[in-house]
Design a protein around this motif. Structure first.
Motif, PDB file in Angstrom:
ATOM      1  N   ALA A 194      -2.273   1.322   5.459  1.00 49.45           N
ATOM      2  CA  ALA A 194      -2.677   2.257   4.403  1.00 49.45           C
ATOM      3  C   ALA A 194      -1.435   3.021   3.946  1.00 49.45           C
ATOM      4  CB  ALA A 194      -3.725   3.231   4.940  1.00 49.45           C
ATOM      5  N   VAL A 195      -1.132   2.929   2.651  1.00 51.52           N
ATOM      6  CA  VAL A 195       0.013   3.666   2.101  1.00 51.52           C
ATOM      7  C   VAL A 195      -0.438   4.373   0.830  1.00 51.52           C
ATOM      8  CG1 VAL A 195       1.872   2.280   3.082  1.00 51.52           C
ATOM      9  CG2 VAL A 195       0.813   1.546   0.965  1.00 51.52           C
ATOM     10  N   PRO A 196       0.193   5.499   0.482  1.00 46.40           N
ATOM     11  CA  PRO A 196      -0.244   6.254  -0.696  1.00 46.40           C
ATOM     12  C   PRO A 196      -0.260   5.403  -1.967  1.00 46.40           C
ATOM     13  CG  PRO A 196       1.332   7.521   0.574  1.00 46.40           C
ATOM     14  CD  PRO A 196       1.296   6.149   1.182  1.00 46.40           C
ATOM     15  N   ARG A 197      -1.280   5.605  -2.768  1.00 47.05           N
ATOM     16  CA  ARG A 197      -1.458   4.994  -4.095  1.00 47.05           C
ATOM     17  C   ARG A 197      -1.786   3.503  -4.037  1.00 47.05           C
ATOM     18  NH1 ARG A 197      -0.317   9.158  -7.064  1.00 47.05           N
ATOM     19  NH2 ARG A 197       1.318  10.564  -6.383  1.00 47.05           N
ATOM     20  N   VAL A 198      -2.057   2.976  -2.854  1.00 47.40           N
ATOM     21  CA  VAL A 198      -2.520   1.591  -2.759  1.00 47.40           C
ATOM     22  C   VAL A 198      -3.993   1.629  -2.373  1.00 47.40           C
ATOM     23  CG1 VAL A 198      -2.363  -0.560  -1.437  1.00 47.40           C
ATOM     24  CG2 VAL A 198      -0.287   0.616  -2.175  1.00 47.40           C
ATOM     25  N   SER A 199      -4.828   0.873  -3.085  1.00 44.03           N
ATOM     26  CA  SER A 199      -6.254   0.853  -2.756  1.00 44.03           C
ATOM     27  C   SER A 199      -6.669  -0.560  -2.331  1.00 44.03           C
ATOM     28  CB  SER A 199      -7.094   1.325  -3.958  1.00 44.03           C
ATOM     29  OG  SER A 199      -6.866   0.474  -5.057  1.00 44.03           O
ATOM     30  N   PHE A 200      -7.709  -0.603  -1.511  1.00 41.46           N
ATOM     31  CA  PHE A 200      -8.236  -1.880  -1.023  1.00 41.46           C
ATOM     32  C   PHE A 200      -9.721  -1.969  -1.352  1.00 41.46           C
ATOM     33  CE2 PHE A 200      -5.019  -0.800   2.343  1.00 41.46           C
ATOM     34  CZ  PHE A 200      -4.138  -1.822   2.055  1.00 41.46           C
ATOM     35  N   ASP A 201     -10.192  -3.172  -1.611  1.00 42.88           N
ATOM     36  CA  ASP A 201     -11.638  -3.400  -1.674  1.00 42.88           C
ATOM     37  C   ASP A 201     -12.155  -3.539  -0.245  1.00 42.88           C
ATOM     38  OD1 ASP A 201     -11.826  -3.414  -4.432  1.00 42.88           O
ATOM     39  OD2 ASP A 201     -11.286  -5.548  -4.538  1.00 42.88           O
TER      40      ASP A 201
END
Ligand SMILES: [Zn+2]
Ligand SMILES: [Zn+2]
Length: 202
Positions: A194-201
């Motif tokens: 998990a890193v800032p500004r990255v999103s996952f479905d």
């Protein structure tokens, strides 16, 4: 000026526990929303009671921008289309993990925790387990029992039957690539970070 993130899009806030690395952003939100020329409707905040007690002590005033809901093991909350269930974690202060369900998909967030306790039942068969991974290396070498090594996070994700594992809460002085590799060794499949500004479905 355009802001990179519009805080007025936030519908609700869930805070796992009172440690500053988990709740200090509430103070910035309090200022942004309370003193804005366009105040917004109160935002629901779900957290253990002590989080609210500590905040009231610190702010020494009303916080009309928040609508507080104390949560603990067995409590549930409806947040939009999401159903969120809470459970006590293995940490040094009252801490809740949370199971997030919508459209038959499930994410479980560990917050800060050690490996003990009954919380793993609520993480069962999660499509994504979002796990803390505070340490690297052997469990026996942990400086503090109420956090997980990356290897323990992978092991637990495997035990509870999680389909995917995403790591978070890796301190800035550790190389996250090492944490991912250690978690992949015990989870036995690819692990995300998990890193800032990255999103996952989910
Ligand atoms: Zn903590
Ligand atoms: Zn923490």
């Amino acid at each position: 000026m355009s802001l990179p993130f519009d805080s007025y899009l936030i519908d609700a806030v869930v805070i796992s526990h009172q440690h500053p690395d988990h709740c200090s952003d509430l103070f910035a939100a309090y200022h942004a929303w309370t003193f804005s020329p366009t105040p917004r409707d109160p935002v629901p905040v779900y957290a253990p009671q002590v989080v609210w007690d500590r905040m009231e002590e610190f702010v020494e005033g009303e916080m009309p921008c928040f609508e507080f809901h104390p949560v603990w093991t067995g409590d549930r909350a409806e947040i939009g289309d999401l159903e969120v269930s809470f459970v006590e974690m293995d940490h040094s202060v009252p801490t809740v993990g949370s199971r997030w369900e919508a459209n038959n998909r499930v994410m479980f967030y560990t917050a800060d925790t050690g490996p003990d306790g009954t919380w793993k039942q609520l993480a069962a068969e999660a499509d994504v387990m979002l796990s803390e991974a505070s340490y690297q290396g052997e469990s026996a070498d942990k400086p503090y029992p109420n956090h997980l090594t990356a290897g323990e996070a992978g092991q637990i994700a495997r035990e509870v039957g999680a389909s995917a594992l995403t790591l978070t809460h890796i301190p800035p002085y550790l190389d996250p690539a090492v944490s991912v590799a250690e978690a992949e060794a015990t989870f036995d499949r690819p692990v995300r970070l998990a890193v800032p500004r990255v999103s996952f479905d989910v």
